[in-house]
Design an enzyme around this catalytic site. Structure first.
Site, PDB file in Angstrom:
ATOM      1  N   SER A   1      26.565  82.618  74.019  1.00 20.77           N
ATOM      2  CA  SER A   1      26.068  83.132  72.742  1.00 20.77           C
ATOM      3  C   SER A   1      25.499  84.538  72.883  1.00 20.77           C
ATOM      4  O   SER A   1      24.644  84.790  73.724  1.00 20.77           O
ATOM      5  CB  SER A   1      24.981  82.221  72.191  1.00 20.77           C
ATOM      6  OG  SER A   1      25.525  81.059  71.657  1.00 20.77           O
TER       7      SER A   1
ATOM      8  N   ASP B   1      23.821  85.458  61.920  1.00 30.88           N
ATOM      9  CA  ASP B   1      23.603  85.024  63.292  1.00 30.88           C
ATOM     10  C   ASP B   1      23.568  86.195  64.265  1.00 30.88           C
ATOM     11  O   ASP B   1      24.174  86.146  65.342  1.00 30.88           O
ATOM     12  CB  ASP B   1      24.668  84.008  63.713  1.00 30.88           C
ATOM     13  CG  ASP B   1      24.208  83.147  64.887  1.00 30.88           C
ATOM     14  OD1 ASP B   1      23.065  83.342  65.349  1.00 30.88           O
ATOM     15  OD2 ASP B   1      24.985  82.288  65.335  1.00 30.88           O
TER      16      ASP B   1
ATOM     17  N   HIS C   1      20.475  82.708  66.716  1.00 29.61           N
ATOM     18  CA  HIS C   1      20.081  81.365  67.148  1.00 29.61           C
ATOM     19  C   HIS C   1      19.567  81.349  68.579  1.00 29.61           C
ATOM     20  O   HIS C   1      18.954  80.365  68.998  1.00 29.61           O
ATOM     21  CB  HIS C   1      21.233  80.364  66.960  1.00 29.61           C
ATOM     22  CG  HIS C   1      22.389  80.555  67.886  1.00 29.61           C
ATOM     23  ND1 HIS C   1      23.588  81.096  67.480  1.00 29.61           N
ATOM     24  CD2 HIS C   1      22.558  80.263  69.192  1.00 29.61           C
ATOM     25  CE1 HIS C   1      24.438  81.122  68.485  1.00 29.61           C
ATOM     26  NE2 HIS C   1      23.833  80.621  69.547  1.00 29.61           N
TER      27      HIS C   1
END
Length: 437
Positions: free
Chosen positions: A246, A168, A137
């Site tokens: 992230s 992901d 993402h």
């Protein structure tokens, strides 16, 4: 409670929403100008070019220690607390990367154009083969990607080598030899035990320098991955995972035990990392398929728990038998030829299935039998022991990734469309339905 996953995003003068997974709980966020959107697993946003403080963002401090690491600061933590005689995490900082992305998502209402470009930042880390692991993402719908090492002011152009939106994860690299000078790849460890200490390292909101969040492992079980709408193994930790984290590694004893990717909205200190079996499966999948990611296989069946005594007796199960009932079979899978409705699954690859659909995991822990399938690769065979009409049979089923009639996610792709007599036709997809509202 809604899970959020994301990177630090800056829409050029305008706040842009973050897409989420296929669930009514996972909604898009469009913060007002000048506000920071709360956690989409690691991306933090500045709207209108205005840097927003942590207090304005509504993010609350973690119970665990959160340490910003600058020059001369050592981060040593092991065995449940900080200890200068234990592992020095700063040895790994040279392998932690900040990822800068410029992306433009499709406009599903007007498929001939894209939405306004937005900037985002995330984290990553170097692995063997001059590659960088980050979250999918963080680079979804990317137009340009740049990377920067810890302690190096230079940003280098990077490219996406492979991406698995389902899990992901993404692989990046850069063709600049100067970037790789003096770097050491991080190694992957195993699955940590409950209460094991971990340190999440990355570049979250609140500053530009590298940051370390410390916590312990709280839970290990399958979770829904917000970005790809898949249910895969995940590790819950109580370390702070904020926008910008992230793609950053969770470290234990100088080894990577996970990748930070999402957190639970409205809860205290509930963050999630992608465990190393999922990471290794992604890397092996890319290597086995000449650089292309295929995905995690599945049987394509729906099952019902057999915890009701009368139900087990009805299907001829003894007191020692445990398993789950096959209720639905996808017609275009190998399971359609091997399973029959009302079969009882007793074992999967030699592991006995409980009446609640779980198998033994470790240390008296139990986990959904889907975990066994997630360790397989597309085209591999799964041995399944069944109870059919009171008789025991064994079938071999080829496991393959499922294809959905209405696609769940479509990243890095522009929508197809056809215009006739003023009418615009486009294939139905869940991203379109989410944008429609």
């Amino acid at each position: 409670k809604a899970l959020r996953a994301g990177c630090l995003r800056t829409a050029r003068g305008v706040s842009s929403s973050l897409g989420t997974a296929n669930s009514s709980q996972h909604r898009c966020i469009s913060p007002p100008q000048g506000a920071v959107a709360v956690r989409r697993s690691g991306l933090s946003r500045r709207a209108g070019g205005t840097r927003t403080s942590i207090a304005e963002s509504g993010l609350r401090p973690s119970v665990g220690v959160h340490v910003g690491v600058e020059q001369g600061v050592r981060s040593t933590w092991s065995g449940g607390g900080w200890n200068d005689d234990q592992t020095d995490l700063s040895q790994s900082f040279g392998s932690i990367i900040k990822v800068y992305t410029v992306a433009a998502s499709p406009n599903w209402f007007m498929p001939w154009q894209t939405k306004q470009q937005r900037e985002s930042t995330g984290s990553g880390f170097i692995v063997a083969g001059n590659r960088i692991i980050t979250n999918a993402h963080c680079v979804a719908d990317q137009a340009h990607v740049m990377v920067r090492k810890h302690g190096d002011p230079t940003k280098y152009s990077a490219r996406v080598v492979a991406v698995g939106h389902e899990c992901d994860l993404a692989l990046l690299t850069t063709d600049s030899p100067e970037f790789w000078e003096g770097t050491e790849p991080l190694t992957l460890g195993g699955i940590p035990n409950l209460q094991d200490p971990v340190a999440v390292v990355g570049y979250p909101t609140g500053g530009d320098n590298i940051s370390v969040s410390v916590g312990v492992v709280s839970r290990v079980e399958p979770q829904q991955y917000v970005h790809g709408a898949a249910s895969l193994l995940a590790i819950q930790i109580d370390a702070a995972i904020n926008p910008g984290n992230s793609g950053g590694p969770a470290l234990m004893n100088q080894e990577v035990v996970g990748v930070a990717f999402q957190s639970l909205e409205g809860a205290e200190n509930i963050g999630f990392i992608i465990p190393t079996p999922i990471i290794q499966h992604f890397l092996d999948d890319v290597e086995r398929n000449a650089g292309n990611y295929v995905g995690f296989p599945a049987l394509g069946i729906s099952c019902q728990a057999m915890e009701n005594t009368q139900l087990r007796q009805y299907y001829g199960m003894t007191d020692k038998d445990t398993g789950v009932l096959v209720c639905k079979i996808r017609p275009l899978t190998d399971s359609a030829d091997k399973f029959k409705k009302h079969d009882v699954i007793l074992e999967v690859d030699g592991s006995k299935v409980g009446n609640d659909g779980t198998v033994d995991f470790r240390n008296r822990e139990r986990i959904s039998f889907d975990y066994i399938l997630s360790r397989k690769f597309a085209g591999e065979v799964v041995d399944v022991a069944l109870l059919r009409n009171g008789e025991r049979v064994t079938v071999q089923v080829e496991a393959r990734p499922l294809s959905h009639l209405v696609p769940i996610q479509q990243y890095d792709l522009l929508p197809r469309f056809f215009i006739y007599a003023g009418l615009v036709f486009t294939p139905l997809s869940q991203p379109y339905l989410h944008e429609y509202g």
